[in-house]
Each structure stands twice: as structure tokens, then as C-alpha cells.
Design an enzyme around this catalytic site. Structure first.
Site, PDB file in Angstrom:
ATOM      1  N   HIS A   1      43.422  32.782  45.968  1.00 33.55           N
ATOM      2  CA  HIS A   1      44.083  32.527  45.051  1.00 33.55           C
ATOM      3  C   HIS A   1      44.028  30.676  44.993  1.00 33.55           C
ATOM      4  CE1 HIS A   1      46.365  36.089  45.769  1.00 33.55           C
ATOM      5  NE2 HIS A   1      46.961  35.849  44.601  1.00 33.55           N
TER       6      HIS A   1
ATOM      7  N   ARG B   1      57.321  37.892  37.814  1.00 33.75           N
ATOM      8  CA  ARG B   1      56.804  38.585  39.147  1.00 33.75           C
ATOM      9  C   ARG B   1      57.797  38.417  40.307  1.00 33.75           C
ATOM     10  NH1 ARG B   1      50.862  39.275  41.217  1.00 33.75           N
ATOM     11  NH2 ARG B   1      51.257  37.374  42.141  1.00 33.75           N
TER      12      ARG B   1
ATOM     13  N   GLU C   1      48.121  47.675  41.610  1.00 35.23           N
ATOM     14  CA  GLU C   1      46.954  46.979  42.636  1.00 35.23           C
ATOM     15  C   GLU C   1      46.520  47.654  43.687  1.00 35.23           C
ATOM     16  OE1 GLU C   1      48.170  43.013  42.929  1.00 35.23           O
ATOM     17  OE2 GLU C   1      50.149  43.579  43.400  1.00 35.23           O
TER      18      GLU C   1
ATOM     19  N   ASP D   1      43.419  42.529  43.150  1.00 32.64           N
ATOM     20  CA  ASP D   1      43.658  43.165  44.382  1.00 32.64           C
ATOM     21  C   ASP D   1      43.267  44.726  44.397  1.00 32.64           C
ATOM     22  OD1 ASP D   1      45.020  41.744  46.136  1.00 32.64           O
ATOM     23  OD2 ASP D   1      46.849  41.434  44.753  1.00 32.64           O
TER      24      ASP D   1
ATOM     25  N   CYS E   1      46.550  41.739  34.081  1.00 35.19           N
ATOM     26  CA  CYS E   1      46.980  40.430  34.234  1.00 35.19           C
ATOM     27  C   CYS E   1      46.062  39.857  35.385  1.00 35.19           C
ATOM     28  CB  CYS E   1      48.354  40.116  34.932  1.00 35.19           C
ATOM     29  SG  CYS E   1      48.755  41.050  36.138  1.00 35.19           S
TER      30      CYS E   1
HETATM   31  C1  PEP Z   1      46.211  40.684  40.742  1.00 37.19           C
HETATM   32  O1  PEP Z   1      45.897  41.190  42.023  1.00 37.19           O
HETATM   33  O2  PEP Z   1      45.096  41.075  39.843  1.00 37.19           O
HETATM   34  C2  PEP Z   1      47.045  39.810  40.362  1.00 37.19           C
HETATM   35  C3  PEP Z   1      47.217  39.499  39.155  1.00 37.19           C
HETATM   36  O3  PEP Z   1      48.112  39.376  41.399  1.00 37.19           O
HETATM   37  P1  PEP Z   1      47.592  38.172  42.223  1.00 37.19           P
HETATM   38  O4  PEP Z   1      46.076  37.647  41.800  1.00 37.19           O
HETATM   39  O5  PEP Z   1      48.367  37.157  42.267  1.00 37.19           O
HETATM   40  O6  PEP Z   1      47.277  38.823  43.706  1.00 37.19           O
HETATM   41 MG    MG Z   2      47.632  40.885  43.120  1.00 37.24          MG
END
Ligand code: PEP
Ligand code: MG
Length: 597
Positions: free
Chosen positions: A208, A352, A455, A479, A526
Site C-alpha cells: 500500500h 469501499r 480478490e 490481492d 480496480c
Molecule cells: C486490490 O486488492 O487489488 C485492491 C484494489 O485493493 P487494495 O489494493 O486496497 O487491497
Molecule cells: Mg485488496
């Protein structure tokens, strides 16, 4: 002598600047430049803090119980001596007078210099004195923060302090930050900070921390292992965000080459801005929707300005982070969601619900600290929807706030990490309950489409169950890759195995898109793949027509869409899906865009 350090590329572009080494634990200390006219006042502030700590230490020593061990009083004396050490004070003062650093930054900069010196000492006794210095510095830092109107976490911007206060006003030129690690929440401060790029020793490309860096469009390299040990304060550093390369003390020729590339990057951006108002339609007339991922309400503005057609993912958890356990109440959340809805002026906003956990803890912990503190695997623990369902009243507050924000514009409600029918049922029960509560209380709320993140491999396998209950699904490829391949997305040690091209990943993506379309449900991606040009053609070929990405990626992806012929790409995608090594075949077919992000 020039030196190259290899890491993982995070976001495109080149940053050139002098290195500022910051200890991960002190990343949230305010970093800003002061005006020349403020130098005396800043030094006086430092003295005041020192005197205050001196008085505290004397009082502590005086109040020691009679039977306290002798060593304690001796320790107080050592701390008092360090506090009044003239050479130390002079060194800190120099950071203020010469560099125009604010007092907190000056103190921690000098502390970092000392810590390194102590680490290099042979003598164990002396090496251990490092802890004393750190303790004294921590006390002074707290005293400084207490006497200052700026919040501790404000990496106050040099840019916002007005004329003459940017880096050029100091002796520095641009600055880049070098740290062992940066927590995702600390990354948010970067936007208004003095740093134009960063390098960390740890982290994966889809951690992240890296994702936030990409959204901020800051050249960055993570997973550079020894960088914070090898690079010294003030070294000239080039961060090549395309190659994942850090060049320390470059030769004039190399420097010139990178200055040229920086200029090219700027020109490319200007060229791209010309397609901002064009619709994303392929050569064969297929309409594609390009939306934005955002982390904070303020990001909605950049999403709008980048020409995004809505917010495809608002990672609401960033509203919940770094608050010392004080989670935002319903009103605060409502205002934040409403601000995004208003900023998007009638375009859809996908919110989300919180995805706290794994490498996004509530309190600021770096990835390294997380690993250290949690012996269990947090990515498989109480994360995202599991966390929300474990605290239904917190969850209801968030859902109610989102429903209320839907009065002012189209809102889609998205739930992360659902893996089974029972979680779907519990989630939908909560949603129903929230609507009832609002109705009973006569509070206005709007209609929302509801969706689930796909995911976890279990979710792709039972996708028809999801398609029965939800209006749309959104593929969280970050994920999905992590859980399919059993590769921690934040761990640089296994980053080379984090492979979006793995056939097992591609098959799940293709199947999800196909089944959702057959069922007449919305489907988008996404995860980071959506903004990565390496995958645009492949995803279009698989039938994807809705992408959500960092605002800064929208125009590049749009350009690719404008040149695409989806019927041709569909045939090629079919062949790639059958290949044992999809990436190699995609490269032969030139379907991989020739490059990453
Ligand atoms: C993902 O897992 O692709 C996603 C968009 O969520 P995050 O990156 O916030 O886990
Ligand atoms: Mg995710």
C-alpha cells in the site's frame, strides 16, 4: 564515487535531488523550510524545548525515591550532560541556519548522523550510548511539538509557506527522502511535503505504500534493501522510477541524461493532456469507462481534473488511520463521502467500506514493524470485511454515512474481501438494517448499487453466488495475485514471484469478466493492473470495459484504448490464455504494451 542501487520500480518518472535520510520511526516529524527571518525564532524555540526538558530531568532526579538504584541518578546526569552538550547544540543549530530546516527536522537530522556514527563504533559500551542520545532527542522532540501550533504529523509543505520558502530558498535544491520504510498512512503527507521522490529499503511493488506513491505520481523505488545504509545525507541521488534504479552521486553525463528524461516526461504529460476531453472509444467503436482510485476526499479533485469518469474505488480506510483509536463518527464520514460525491459532479462514486488490516494497520506501523509485531500472518487475519463484521456498530455507522451521501449523487457501495455466502448474507443484513434505521429516524438516504471486490480465489470460484446478490463486482487484482500465488504483496524478498501474468491469475480474471458480463452485471478492475499499460490490451481482449486506476494513469490508458481494436485483441487474448508462459507469448505478439506502468 558513483553507485547504483537496484530496487523495485513503483511509479514512473525521474526525481533528482539531495538525499535526506529519515529514520522510519521519525517520518511523521514535521519537515519544512523556515524563512530566513524565522531563523532566530526557531533557534529560540529549540532552546526553550531544551530548557523545558532540562527542568523535567532535574525534577525527575530530585524526586527519585531514596532506595532507587544509584545508576538511575547517574543516568539522569548523562542525559543532562547530553542535553547541554555544546557541540551537539551547535550542530543542530547549523541545520537551522544553513539549511533552513525547522527545529524538529534539524534535531532528527543530527540525530540520524549521530546514530550512524554510534552504529559504526567498535566499543560496545559506547555503541549502547546511542539509546541515551535517542531518549534525550525524543524528549526534546516532544517538548518542541508541545510548544508548536503545527500538528506533529504535518509534514508542512515548504511550498505552502509562500514565496522564498521552497527548497530553492535554502541551499538545497530539490530533496529526495531515503528511509528504511514508510507506513502507508505516512505516505499521505507526501503530497504536500518538500520531497520530490523517495527510496525505501523494504516493500513490494503492490504494497500500500507503493500504491499511494503511485497515486501521488512521485518517482519512487522500494525494496532497495541497503539504500538507507549506503546513501549518505546530502548525496546527490537520481531516482529512476521506470527502472527501479537509484543512482548515487551520478557523473555529469548521467546527470545530463536524466535531466533530459525529466524534460521528456513533462512534454509527454503535456501531449497526453490533449486527449483529456475525448471519450475513451476503441477503433472498433467499443466504449470504455476509465475511473479513478482515491485514498482521501481531497483526491477527488485530481480525479476530476484528470478526466476520470467517476471514482471506481475510494479506499475509505485511509480516513480511519492514525487517529489514536478515535475512529471517525457517522457525521464525519458522511461529510467526507459527501465531499467526494459533490466533487465528482454527478459522476458515480464507488465507496469501499474499510479495508483495515494486513499492511494497512489502524495505527502507523511500518511494514518492518508490522512483520516484527505480528508473528501471525496479518494478510490472512482479521482484515477488511472480517474486521467490519466483527464490529457491527462501527460497520453500520459507515454504511449509514455512505447511504446518506448517496442523496447528493450516484454512489456505489463496495465490500472488500468477501469470500463466502455467509459473509454476503451478514453484510446484506447489515445494509438492510441501516436502511431501516435511517427510515425510522427519518433521515434522508439515497439508492446505491452494491458490489463486491473479487480478490480471493474462493470468490472467483463461487462467482455465480456473488452475481446473484450483487449489482456489480470489482476485481482487486493486487490481492487476487497475493492470495492465488501465496506471495505477500509487501515483501520485497518474494517480489520476483508476484506475477500478474501467472496463468492461474489470468484465468480467474478472464472468467470473472466473462461470467459477470453473461449475467448482465457490472464488472471492473480496480487493482494496479488497471492502470498498467502492460495489461490494457489483454484486459480489453478479455472483454473488460471498465477500469479504475490512479488519476495520474487515466490519460495514458485512454491513449492505449483509443488505439485498440477489441475484436483483434479478443483473438489474441484467447491464445495468450492457452499459453503455458502467457507473458512470453504476449511479448511476441506485442500485446504487453512493451513496458510496465
Ligand atoms: C486490490 O486488492 O487489488 C485492491 C484494489 O485493493 P487494495 O489494493 O486496497 O487491497
Ligand atoms: Mg485488496
Amino acid at each position: 564515487m558513483s553507485m547504483q542501487i537496484f530496487g523495485l520500480h513503483v511509479s514512473r518518472g525521474v526525481a533528482i535531488g539531495r538525499a535526506v535520510l529519515v529514520a522510519s520511526s521519525r517520518i511523521d516529524v514535521a519537515h519544512y523550510f523556515i524563512d530566513v527571518t524565522q531563523i532566530d525564532a526557531e533557534i529560540a524555540r529549540l532552546r526553550q524545548a531544551r530548557d523545558r526538558v532540562g527542568a523535567e530531568l532535574l525534577a525527575l532526579k530530585r524526586d527519585l525515591p531514596e532506595d532507587a538504584p544509584q545508576e538511575l541518578a547517574a543516568l539522569m546526569d548523562v542525559h543532562l550532560m547530553l542535553l547541554h552538550d555544546e557541540s551537539l547544540e551547535e550542530a543542530i543549530r547549523l541545520w537551522i541556519t544553513e539549511r533552513h530546516y525547522n527545529a524538529e527536522w534539524a534535531l532528527t537530522a543530527q540525530l540520524d548522523v549521530l546514530v550512524r556514527q554510534f552504529d559504526e563504533m567498535e566499543d560496545e559500551y559506547l555503541r549502547e550510548r546511542k539509546a541515551d542520545i535517542e531518549q534525550v532527542a525524543e524528549r526534546v522532540l516532544s517538548a518542541l511539538v508541545a510548544t508548536h501550533e503545527r500538528p506533529r504529523s504535518a509534514w508542512s509543505s515548504a511550498w505552502s509557506l509562500g514565496a522564498g520558502s521552497g527548497p530553492d530558498a535554502g541551499t538545497e535544491g530539490p530533496l529526495v527522502l531515503i528511509a528504511n520504510d514508510i507506513a502507508p498512512a505516512d505516505m499521505l503527507h507526501f503530497k504536500r511535503s518538500v520531497f520530490t521522490g523517495f527510496v525505501t529499503d523494504v516493500g513490494g511493488r503492490n504494497s500500500h505504500t507503493a500504491i499511494v506513491a503511485r497515486s501521488l505520481d512521485i518517482p519512487a523505488v522500494v525494496g532497495a534493501r541497503e539504500a538507507s545504509r549506503l546513501i549518505r545525507q546530502d548525496d546527490w541521488v537520481i531516482i529512476d522510477g521506470d527502472a527501479g534504479l537509484v543512482i548515487v552521486d551520478p557523473s555529469p553525463i548521467v546527470l545530463e541524461e536524466y535531466v533530459f528524461r525529466q524534460r521528456q516526461g513533462r512534454l509527454e504529460r503535456e501531449r497526453l493532456s490533449r486527449i483529456k476531453h475525448r471519450s475513451a472509444v476503441t477503433l472498433d467503436g467499443e466504449r470504455v469507462t476509465l475511473m479513478a482510485n482515491i485514498e482521501m476526499p481531497e483526491d477527488a479533485q485530481s480525479a476530476f481534473e484528470a478526466g476520470a469518469e467517476g471514482v471506481g474505488l475510494f479506499r475509505s480506510e485511509f480516513l480511519f488511520m492514525n487517529r489514536g483509536g478515535q475512529l471517525p463518527d457517522e457525521e464525519e464520514q458522511f461529510e467526507a463521502y459527501r465531499a467526494v460525491v459533490m466533487a465528482m459532479k454527478g459522476m458515480p462514486v464507488t465507496i469501499r467500506t474499510v479495508d483495515i488490516g494486513a499492511d494497512k494497520p489502524l495505527e502507523r506501523l511500518s511494514n518492518a514493524e508490522l512483520r516484527h509485531e505480528h508473528t501471525l500472518n496479518p494478510a490472512l487475519g482479521l482484515r477488511a470485511i472480517r474486521w467490519s463484521l466483527a464490529d457491527p456498530s462501527m460497520f453500520r455507522r459507515q454504511v449509514r454515512a455512505i447511504l446518506r451521501a448517496a442523496v447528493d449523487g450516484p454512489v456505489k457501495l463496495l465490500f472488500p474481501m468477501i469470500s463466502r455466502a455467509s459473509e454476503i448474507r451478514q453484510t446484506l443484513d447489515i445494509l438492510k438494517r441501516c436502511r431501516e434505521q435511517l427510515r425510522d429516524a427519518k433521515v434522508n438516504y439515497g439508492d446505491v448499487e452494491i458490489g463486491a471486490m473479487i480478490e480471493i480465489p474462493a470468490a472467483t470460484m463461487i462467482l455465480p453466488v456473488f452475481l446473484r446478490h450483487f449489482d456489480f463486482v470489482s476485481l482487486g487484482t493486487n490481492d487476487l495475485i497475493q492470495y492465488t500465488l501465496a506471495i505477500d504483496r509487501a515483501d520485497e524478498a518474494v517480489a520476483h514471484l508476484y506475477d500478474p501474468w501467472h496463468p492461474a491469475v489470468l484465468h480467474q480474471i478472464e472468467r470473472t469478466i466473462r461470467l459477470a458480463r453473461e449475467a448482465g452485471k457490472g464488472v471492473s478492475v480496480c487493482g494496479e493492473m488497471a492502470g498498467d499499460l502492460e495489461f490494457t490490451d489483454l484486459l480489453l481482449g478479455m472483454g473488460l470495459r471498465s477500469f479504475s486506476m490512479h488519476p495520474t494513469r487515466v490519460l495514458s490508458v485512454k491513449q492505449r484504448v483509443l488505439r485498440a481494436d477489441t475484436s483483434r485483441l479478443a483473438r489474441m487474448a484467447g491464445q495468450i490464455m492457452e499459453a503455458e508462459e502467457p507473458r512470453s507469448l504476449a511479448a511476441v505478439m506485442s500485446l504487453d504494451g512493451g513496458a510496465g506502468i
